[in-house]
Design an enzyme around this catalytic site. Structure first.
Site, short mmCIF file in Angstrom:
data_model
loop_
_atom_site.label_atom_id
_atom_site.label_comp_id
_atom_site.label_asym_id
_atom_site.label_seq_id
_atom_site.Cartn_x
_atom_site.Cartn_y
_atom_site.Cartn_z
N CYS A 405 0.81 -1.21 0.00
CA CYS A 405 0.00 0.00 0.00
C CYS A 405 0.85 1.27 0.00
CB CYS A 405 -0.94 0.02 1.21
SG CYS A 405 -0.10 -0.01 2.80
N CYS A 406 0.26 2.33 -0.56
CA CYS A 406 0.79 3.68 -0.46
C CYS A 406 -0.39 4.58 -0.13
CB CYS A 406 1.52 4.10 -1.73
SG CYS A 406 0.52 3.99 -3.24
N ALA A 407 -0.35 5.85 -0.45
CA ALA A 407 -1.44 6.74 -0.08
C ALA A 407 -2.75 6.33 -0.76
CB ALA A 407 -1.10 8.18 -0.43
#
Length: 464
Positions: A405-407
């Site tokens: 995951c990232c933003a």
């Protein structure tokens, strides 16, 4: 090793000499000037004078000195000293460049409180106002005791709050000195963190690979013999990526300047300086190309100092995430055991998470968690993608299911998953991997510079 009594006494003496010499010098310099301004809001006239608060005011001196002898090792003591010295130098410079004074008379006091006020007046002239060094030191000293004595954090917080209040109720400072002193305190804690590297030091490369038998990560210098310093620097600072970082830096600096302009109106608009400071810190992250500026910890939280300094920016990031993810799935399955998504989509039904979002903390999570913070809106380096793909594969082997995951789950995490698909997922080329990922994450983006980094990272991993 715990510092000896002699060493602690010597350090205390040297820091004490610096404190009193610089503080006294700036005090008398301001006193020698023909005119020294005073900044106070009209409502401050309503602040009561509580003579008994001179006790918590003075107690900071005792806590300041005692901390030298409570340090568990030399490293902790040296960081404490570095924080005190940094704060002293910066504050004294401000006192010399922008002298202010407190012109309100103190009501008469007697008894013990009177003796304590008299001893204070003998040393402290009504100058050295903004930033309040007392507030700065209460944050630095309080941070030490907060970390050192976790079982009594509530009493520590209450007492440090009383110390902060006392600068107003003893008529030592105006209100403007309090937030400026707090800003300096948090900046020092951010610049000299208790754990991890300073934001002025780039994260060092620590490449690992999964063991063929256990799937657990292990460091392997031999397999990275070809990763010499020159190729490492080249991978991290390609011209296109560096140009992108500079452009983003300029955008955040422009935002910082524009945010500061309303502060010239005074009053409540002065709080806009917080927004300006927050954006300036983000600009510094892109200027240096250093994700460590956000100080994301191993548990996924940001340091307290980074959280305070970046709070306006973090609010903006949260709103941006909500806007772009509205009506869309926060996570999506790419392959059996491999998921992609937003940091806001982390939940306890996921056995493992690989978080590559540098600028935002993850929610509370009880599973296996690893973080490799990467800057948003710029291409990850080849080395970072190598390590991220290795971590992803190791977590998948160990836990069966992992979310990268990232933003938003559109950029950085996509680059990591694409690298994994090329190396471990059987995709013959980047076009096939991209087509597969877009089926489950159609919003993903793959700029040319990121595509190059993905292919280079995959090529290196396949050569292991």
């Amino acid at each position: 090793m715990k510092p000896t009594l002699k060493t602690s006494l010597l350090k205390l003496a040297l820091v004490g000499i610096l404190f009193y010499a610089s503080y006294t010098l700036s005090n008398y310099y301001a006193a020698s000037l023909a005119y020294v301004p005073e900044i106070a809001f009209a409502w401050e006239r309503g602040i009561p004078f509580w003579e008994w608060t001179i006790l918590p005011y003075w107690s900071l001196n005792l806590m300041y000195a005692a901390a030298f002898f409570l340090c568990r090792n030399s490293r902790e003591q040296n960081r404490y000293v570095a924080r005190l010295v940094s704060a002293q130098i910066i504050a004294t410079t401000c006192f010399m460049l922008f002298p202010l004074h407190f012109g309100w008379p103190k009501p008469p006091t007697d008894g013990l409180w009177g003796v304590m006020f008299d001893s204070l007046v003998a040393f402290d002239l009504p100058y050295n106002q903004s930033p309040s060094l007392h507030i700065t030191l209460s944050i630095i000293v309080g941070s030490f005791y907060w970390t050192r004595f976790p079982k009594i954090r509530l009493p520590i917080l209450l007492w440090q709050s009383l110390i902060a209040l006392s600068v107003l109720t003893t008529y030592q400072h105006h209100f403007i000195d309090v937030p400026t002193g707090a800003l300096l305190g948090w900046l020092v804690l951010w610049a000299v963190p208790q754990h991890g590297a300073s934001p002025f030091k780039r994260r060092s490369l620590s490449v690992a690979q999964p063991d063929s038998q256990t799937g657990r990560l292990k460091t392997s210098e031999a397999n990275f013999a070809k990763t010499d310093e020159a190729s490492f620097c080249e991978a991290k600072t390609s011209p296109a990526t560096r140009s992108r970082e500079i452009k983003i830096t300029m955008l955040y600096l422009a935002g910082a300047v524009l945010s500061a302009l309303p502060s010239f109106l005074g009053g409540v608009w002065l709080w806009m300086l917080w927004v300006s400071v927050s954006l300036s810190v983000v600009a510094f992250a892109y200027l240096t190309g250093n994700a460590a500026v956000f100080q994301k910890q191993a548990d996924g939280s940001l340091s307290a100092a980074a959280t305070i300094l970046l709070l306006p920016y973090l609010a903006g990031v949260r709103l941006n995430m909500a806007y772009w993810l509205r009506g869309k799935a926060k996570t999506a399955q790419v392959r059996d055991g491999v998921w992609i998504g937003s940091v806001s989509g982390i939940s306890d039904d996921l056995p493992a998470v690989l978080d590559v979002c540098a600028e935002y903390p993850h929610p509370r999570y009880r599973g296996a968690y690893r973080t490799l913070p990467l800057l948003d809106m710029v291409a990850p380096s080849e080395n970072d993608l190598v390590q991220a793909a290795l971590l992803l594969e190791a977590l998948r082997r160990q836990h069966g299911k992992v979310l990268t995951c990232c933003a938003l789950g559109y950029g950085r995490s996509a680059a990591v998953v694409l690298t994994w698909l090329l190396v471990y997922g059987g995709c013959r080329d980047l076009a096939q991997a991209t087509a597969e990922l877009k089926q489950t994450r159609p919003q993903m983006v793959l700029p040319p510079e990121t595509a190059k980094a993905v292919e280079a990272a995959a090529g290196r991993l396949k050569n292991f």
